[in-house]
Design a protein around this motif. Sequence first.
Motif: not given
Length: 212
Positions: A31, A40, A45, A63
């Motif tokens: 991604l 993203t 995810i 992230k």
Amino acid sequence: MARRPGRPRASGDPDGERDTRRDVLDAAAALFCTVGFTSTSTRAIADAAGVRQASIYHHFAGKDAILLELLLGTVRPSLELADALAAGAEPAAARLWTLVHADVGLLCAGPVNLGVLYVLPEVAGEQFAEFHALRSRLRARYSELATAAGDGDDRGELALGLVESVILRRRDTPDVDVAAVQDAVADGVLRLVGCTPAEIARARAVPVTLTV
């Protein structure tokens, strides 16, 4: 079982929970390299990895932590190899050729071209200091070998730049002939540091033994 993205990491991960961690890394890598890091979400995810969103936070703080782990995975194996080669007794040109050849192969390995993450503006943040520190150590190893193998000038930065140019080449030519590129870049780095054709031929022929 999903393959890990980017440069190969050490094998031997236990089964079970580590499978979830690996799947999250695989999904995030795909991604981040297609949709982009900012666009993203952790939910995206989780959906791509086939896990609950809460499972991500069991392994990663968020992230940034996922991206950091992916980035570290592109540097650690190369630095470990460079450290081992630095202690070798073979001619410096042979050790440099071996490092470049292996490093290019690692950068071209895996289903996702993680090297493109290097240029993300977010990567300049302090939360990625560990990645930058490891990359600096790798650059220093290149400098040591390049100086010893060549005419005495420090061309380590240029050597590493030539190695990492395969990231863009892979982006533009996904079906690149990896073996041919490995040979070409390894030879090119030795030419860059001042080796003659005869010295390059000898470097290619010398078997390099790594002490573990």
